[in-house]
Design a protein around this motif. Sequence first.
Motif, PDB file in Angstrom:
ATOM      1  N   VAL A 148       0.863  -1.188   0.000  1.00 41.13           N
ATOM      2  CA  VAL A 148       0.000   0.000   0.000  1.00 41.13           C
ATOM      3  C   VAL A 148       0.899   1.238   0.000  1.00 41.13           C
ATOM      4  O   VAL A 148       1.562   1.518   1.002  1.00 41.13           O
ATOM      5  CB  VAL A 148      -0.908   0.016   1.251  1.00 41.13           C
ATOM      6  CG1 VAL A 148      -1.892   1.172   1.191  1.00 41.13           C
ATOM      7  CG2 VAL A 148      -1.627  -1.315   1.411  1.00 41.13           C
ATOM      8  N   PRO A 149       0.968   1.958  -1.128  1.00 46.13           N
ATOM      9  CA  PRO A 149       1.802   3.168  -1.121  1.00 46.13           C
ATOM     10  C   PRO A 149       1.161   4.262  -0.273  1.00 46.13           C
ATOM     11  O   PRO A 149      -0.058   4.450  -0.309  1.00 46.13           O
ATOM     12  CB  PRO A 149       1.848   3.561  -2.603  1.00 46.13           C
ATOM     13  CG  PRO A 149       0.724   2.867  -3.253  1.00 46.13           C
ATOM     14  CD  PRO A 149       0.296   1.716  -2.408  1.00 46.13           C
ATOM     15  N   VAL A 150       1.981   4.927   0.522  1.00 48.26           N
ATOM     16  CA  VAL A 150       1.488   6.055   1.333  1.00 48.26           C
ATOM     17  C   VAL A 150       1.926   7.328   0.613  1.00 48.26           C
ATOM     18  O   VAL A 150       3.120   7.518   0.355  1.00 48.26           O
ATOM     19  CB  VAL A 150       2.084   5.994   2.758  1.00 48.26           C
ATOM     20  CG1 VAL A 150       1.628   7.197   3.579  1.00 48.26           C
ATOM     21  CG2 VAL A 150       1.694   4.695   3.439  1.00 48.26           C
ATOM     22  N   LEU A 151       0.943   8.176   0.283  1.00 47.35           N
ATOM     23  CA  LEU A 151       1.229   9.407  -0.464  1.00 47.35           C
ATOM     24  C   LEU A 151       0.996  10.612   0.433  1.00 47.35           C
ATOM     25  O   LEU A 151       0.148  10.568   1.338  1.00 47.35           O
ATOM     26  CB  LEU A 151       0.310   9.494  -1.689  1.00 47.35           C
ATOM     27  CG  LEU A 151       0.251   8.256  -2.600  1.00 47.35           C
ATOM     28  CD1 LEU A 151      -0.712   8.494  -3.758  1.00 47.35           C
ATOM     29  CD2 LEU A 151       1.625   7.897  -3.142  1.00 47.35           C
ATOM     30  N   ASP A 152       1.736  11.661   0.191  1.00 47.55           N
ATOM     31  CA  ASP A 152       1.514  12.873   0.989  1.00 47.55           C
ATOM     32  C   ASP A 152       0.417  13.717   0.344  1.00 47.55           C
ATOM     33  O   ASP A 152      -0.197  13.303  -0.647  1.00 47.55           O
ATOM     34  CB  ASP A 152       2.830  13.651   1.193  1.00 47.55           C
ATOM     35  CG  ASP A 152       3.365  14.215  -0.123  1.00 47.55           C
ATOM     36  OD1 ASP A 152       2.624  14.187  -1.127  1.00 47.55           O
ATOM     37  OD2 ASP A 152       4.525  14.667  -0.143  1.00 47.55           O
ATOM     38  N   ALA A 153       0.192  14.897   0.909  1.00 47.66           N
ATOM     39  CA  ALA A 153      -0.916  15.742   0.435  1.00 47.66           C
ATOM     40  C   ALA A 153      -0.757  16.099  -1.043  1.00 47.66           C
ATOM     41  O   ALA A 153      -1.738  16.295  -1.752  1.00 47.66           O
ATOM     42  CB  ALA A 153      -0.975  17.015   1.283  1.00 47.66           C
ATOM     43  N   GLU A 154       0.487  16.168  -1.519  1.00 44.35           N
ATOM     44  CA  GLU A 154       0.722  16.519  -2.931  1.00 44.35           C
ATOM     45  C   GLU A 154       0.718  15.281  -3.836  1.00 44.35           C
ATOM     46  O   GLU A 154       0.949  15.385  -5.036  1.00 44.35           O
ATOM     47  CB  GLU A 154       2.076  17.236  -3.092  1.00 44.35           C
ATOM     48  CG  GLU A 154       2.016  18.729  -2.785  1.00 44.35           C
ATOM     49  CD  GLU A 154       2.015  19.004  -1.297  1.00 44.35           C
ATOM     50  OE1 GLU A 154       2.828  18.371  -0.604  1.00 44.35           O
ATOM     51  OE2 GLU A 154       1.186  19.790  -0.831  1.00 44.35           O
ATOM     52  N   GLY A 155       0.488  14.144  -3.248  1.00 38.76           N
ATOM     53  CA  GLY A 155       0.456  12.915  -4.041  1.00 38.76           C
ATOM     54  C   GLY A 155       1.821  12.293  -4.246  1.00 38.76           C
ATOM     55  O   GLY A 155       1.966  11.352  -5.025  1.00 38.76           O
ATOM     56  N   ALA A 156       2.820  12.806  -3.537  1.00 37.74           N
ATOM     57  CA  ALA A 156       4.162  12.218  -3.679  1.00 37.74           C
ATOM     58  C   ALA A 156       4.271  10.976  -2.796  1.00 37.74           C
ATOM     59  O   ALA A 156       3.718  10.938  -1.686  1.00 37.74           O
ATOM     60  CB  ALA A 156       5.211  13.242  -3.276  1.00 37.74           C
TER      61      ALA A 156
END
Lengths: 116, 429
Positions: free
Chosen positions: B121-129
């Motif tokens: 499960v990739p965890v992305l930040d608010a900017e989608g990175a």
Amino acid sequence: MSGTILVTLYRDEVAPRFDLASEVLLVTVNDEGHEMRRQELVLAHASADDLCDLILDREVSVVITGGMEDEHYHYLRWKRLDVLDGVAGLAEDALSRHLRGELRSGDILFPRGGHG
Amino acid sequence: MDSTLATLAPLASPFLGLAASGLNRADLPRILRDLPFGVAVVDLERRTLMLNAALERLTGFASDEAAGVPCRHILRGSFCQHQCPPLCCAKTGESPCRATSREGTLINRHRRKIHVRLTSVPVLDAEGAHVCTLEVIEDLTPLKELEARLTRTAGPGAIVGRCPAMEHLLRIMPAVAQSDAAVLLTGESGTGKDLLAEALHRASPRTRESFVRVNATPMPEALLDVELFGQAGGAEGEAPRPGKFQLAQNGTIYLSEIADMPLAQQGRLLRLLDEKAVTPAGGDRPMRLNVRVLAATARDPEGLVEAGLLREDLFHRLNAVRLHLPPVRERGEDVQFLLTHFLGVYTTKFRKQLLGFTQEALALLSAYDYPGNVRELRNMVEYAVMVCPGDMIGTEHLPPQVHFPASPRGEPEGGAPRGKHPHGKRGTA
């Protein structure tokens, strides 16, 4: 100390798993622990049984590898080989540590920590 | 040896991205700690940041000693080296944005191989990175054990019988299984040839290798050739295609009706048995094969040779060991034994509390001559157990063919015995 050492490879590391290793490094050392011969073999396919056959065929005395099933570990031990399994690290690092007599089963040689 | 980026790159501050996205790095271990499935948090370089308690138990590594180590050396999954999704995405330049699952095995620190399902499960930040990845690992051992129990149809114990012919067969079966000789299985349809072939494989030293069943169904000979013996790689970089024999390498191949195989392929099979090598279609170099051959026929093999459907030399080669499965009508007292055996099997399967058959039902079932052999008898018991609401199976719970057996080829009841009797002869035990 003399004999042939086999290190299972994944890129430049000790292969994380014995049964999935498709490349091995064979190093022959003399009584003083000096490297006499080095050979890298690419296997036709990854198979723990075939690898055991190769190990016995090449009269290997020490196996350095990553995770290994009980069955293969005990088979090779029964054949009187030294098996250093569960080793995580660069292959060269593991080999030199073994030649210095400092490598044990389960050793993790990668830099650890990192909760920075 | 090429270099491993993950091992050469300096250790970055791993939870920096998480902190930037508003999550406190100290929260993650607390959130994940008591989840009932294993979770590893892995950074962008595939280094382990932490393991939760369930994964510590599963892998045998403590979270502290795993920290900073490439996850492939901690998880030791069968999917780590070639199917690692984040690595695949890195190669294609894509950013992983979806969770992906796959099944495989891992080998833990105690040298135990465990079936698992891994979901990345990739965890992305608010900017989608992409910040880090949660590797969620479920232990599939109980499910795999259940699956193996349900699908294990052909252990040596699956062949049952108490008549002299079956007792003889069961007595010699272990020795036949241990040898590497070709075996010819004969018996009418439904007597258990397929089950016996699989049981021979399971009891043989090849049990850990593959068991490949081949049905030489009618198809153009060239296609069948490729299907059986494979195809060599083409000049334009076409990948070689393995045939059934290559798939059975080191294992057992079972030819379920040998007489259905065209004579040309029978000739190639004969060469394979003699030379232990096969030349794939379109190739010129023979490939060495180590395959045990089991073949079966529901017809009389001597008759097939006479009729020109089976090569005589191949017949003699396969006939090194011949095992004959008698039809049910020749198994005498075995009928009641088989009825009781399958009653036990299906009452367990359907969770019923059946005690047995009524005298009338037993008389009817014993008088029936089972043209479909054990397969038909088993299906009858399954049907009866399914429809019986009480604790005894009566005549009303038996399928109609037992009450009104159809006469073969329009002959009156009591005429010639039914079932397949090749060349006018009844099979012998």
